[in-house]
Every structure is written in C-alpha cells, then in structure tokens.
Design a protein around this motif. Structure first.
Motif, mmCIF file in Angstrom:
data_model
loop_
_atom_site.group_PDB
_atom_site.id
_atom_site.type_symbol
_atom_site.label_atom_id
_atom_site.label_comp_id
_atom_site.label_asym_id
_atom_site.label_seq_id
_atom_site.Cartn_x
_atom_site.Cartn_y
_atom_site.Cartn_z
ATOM 1 N N UNK A 175 42.047 -67.182 -4.544
ATOM 2 C CA UNK A 175 42.356 -68.612 -4.657
ATOM 3 C C UNK A 175 43.250 -68.882 -5.866
ATOM 4 N N UNK A 176 44.063 -69.910 -5.772
ATOM 5 C CA UNK A 176 44.889 -70.329 -6.903
ATOM 6 C C UNK A 176 44.004 -70.989 -7.958
ATOM 7 N N UNK A 177 44.440 -70.947 -9.204
ATOM 8 C CA UNK A 177 43.663 -71.569 -10.289
ATOM 9 C C UNK A 177 43.496 -73.061 -10.048
ATOM 10 N N UNK A 178 44.512 -73.689 -9.497
ATOM 11 C CA UNK A 178 44.430 -75.118 -9.193
ATOM 12 C C UNK A 178 43.341 -75.388 -8.152
ATOM 13 N N UNK A 179 43.233 -74.521 -7.162
ATOM 14 C CA UNK A 179 42.215 -74.649 -6.113
ATOM 15 C C UNK A 179 40.812 -74.486 -6.699
ATOM 16 N N UNK B 180 35.861 -79.127 -10.490
ATOM 17 C CA UNK B 180 36.013 -80.309 -11.334
ATOM 18 C C UNK B 180 36.438 -79.989 -12.758
ATOM 19 N N UNK B 181 37.180 -78.892 -12.939
ATOM 20 C CA UNK B 181 37.702 -78.535 -14.263
ATOM 21 C C UNK B 181 39.204 -78.309 -14.140
ATOM 22 N N UNK B 182 39.893 -78.317 -15.257
ATOM 23 C CA UNK B 182 41.347 -78.173 -15.229
ATOM 24 C C UNK B 182 41.748 -76.723 -14.947
ATOM 25 N N UNK B 183 42.939 -76.521 -14.382
ATOM 26 C CA UNK B 183 43.425 -75.151 -14.161
ATOM 27 C C UNK B 183 43.509 -74.344 -15.466
ATOM 28 N N UNK C 32 41.379 -74.557 -17.983
ATOM 29 C CA UNK C 32 40.014 -74.074 -18.242
ATOM 30 C C UNK C 32 39.674 -72.915 -17.302
ATOM 31 N N UNK C 33 40.168 -72.987 -16.075
ATOM 32 C CA UNK C 33 39.958 -71.883 -15.125
ATOM 33 C C UNK C 33 40.616 -70.616 -15.658
ATOM 34 N N UNK C 34 41.848 -70.739 -16.148
ATOM 35 C CA UNK C 34 42.579 -69.578 -16.682
ATOM 36 C C UNK C 34 41.820 -68.954 -17.853
ATOM 37 N N UNK C 35 41.301 -69.780 -18.745
ATOM 38 C CA UNK C 35 40.525 -69.267 -19.884
ATOM 39 C C UNK C 35 39.260 -68.552 -19.411
ATOM 40 N N UNK C 36 38.584 -69.151 -18.437
ATOM 41 C CA UNK C 36 37.352 -68.554 -17.907
ATOM 42 C C UNK C 36 37.645 -67.218 -17.224
ATOM 43 N N UNK C 37 38.723 -67.153 -16.450
ATOM 44 C CA UNK C 37 39.090 -65.899 -15.786
ATOM 45 C C UNK C 37 39.434 -64.815 -16.804
ATOM 46 N N UNK C 38 40.148 -65.191 -17.851
ATOM 47 C CA UNK C 38 40.491 -64.227 -18.911
ATOM 48 C C UNK C 38 39.221 -63.727 -19.591
ATOM 49 N N UNK C 39 38.311 -64.641 -19.864
ATOM 50 C CA UNK C 39 37.033 -64.254 -20.482
ATOM 51 C C UNK C 39 36.275 -63.270 -19.592
ATOM 52 N N UNK C 40 36.169 -63.565 -18.299
ATOM 53 C CA UNK C 40 35.445 -62.687 -17.375
ATOM 54 C C UNK C 40 36.131 -61.331 -17.241
ATOM 55 N N UNK C 41 37.449 -61.332 -17.236
ATOM 56 C CA UNK C 41 38.180 -60.068 -17.143
ATOM 57 C C UNK C 41 38.013 -59.258 -18.434
#
Length: 111
Positions: A66-70, A76-79, A81-90
């Motif tokens: 899925x795209x970060x925007x999706x 209900x969070x900004x793309x 914040x999604x990018x930061x969360x994905x980087x953290x998990x990676x």
C-alpha cells in the motif's frame, strides 16, 4: 476464543479447516503482532502501522504494497507519520521493505 458460527475453539480446529500450513502462518503472524504491541520501545504509530500491515497479509500472499497515503488515510495519521513509523519498524527489524523506484514499496513481516 470461541467462534459463534462454528461453535469450536480457534487453534487446532482452525488448522483442520484451513490447512495446517496456513494455520501455522497465522499463529506466527499473531505472535508477531502480540510481540510488537508488547514492545515498549516501539512508538504508538509504529505499532499502529505494523498491525495494519500485518492484517493485510495472508499465507498465500505474505507481502503487501500500500502507498503511505493509503495507510495514513486508513489509520487517520499523516503520510509523514506513516513514513517515520515504517522507518522505525524497518530499523528495528520488525519489517522488511523492498523499495521500487516510482512505485509503492513492498512490505513483509520479519517472522
């Protein structure tokens, strides 16, 4: 836990119904989600994004893209914040990311 439709407990009965390979994969995914939620060092958004991605996966298709925007819209969070969360998990090796130039990245769990 009891399934009202089947009247049986999840677990062994689930393995018999959907196949033992799929049942084992689901148990590993569920254990991954429990470990993620119980980890005090992962941020709230990291947990939210991780669980969202985990629930999009299946034994037949153990990856999602899925795209970060999706993801952001669904949670209900900004793309950003999604990018930061994905980087953290990676970075913490909870998630594997395969980047594709010009397309959405492909995500899979580190089971």
């Amino acid at each position: 836990m009891i399934d009202p439709k089947m009247g049986k407990e999840y677990g062994y009965a689930m393995d018999q119904q959907i196949g033992s390979k799929t049942g084992r994969w689901l148990r590993r995914r569920d254990a991954w989600m429990r470990a993620l939620v119980g980890n005090e060092f992962v941020s709230r958004n990291g947990k939210l994004v991780g669980i969202h991605l985990a629930l999009r996966l299946s034994a037949k298709k153990p990856y999602t893209y899925p795209a970060m925007k999706t993801i952001g819209k669904a949670l209900g969070i900004s793309p950003r914040h999604v990018a930061r969360a994905l980087k953290e998990l990676e970075d913490e090796e909870w998630l594997r990311v395969r980047r594709q130039p010009g397309r959405s990245s492909v995500y899979s769990l580190d089971l």
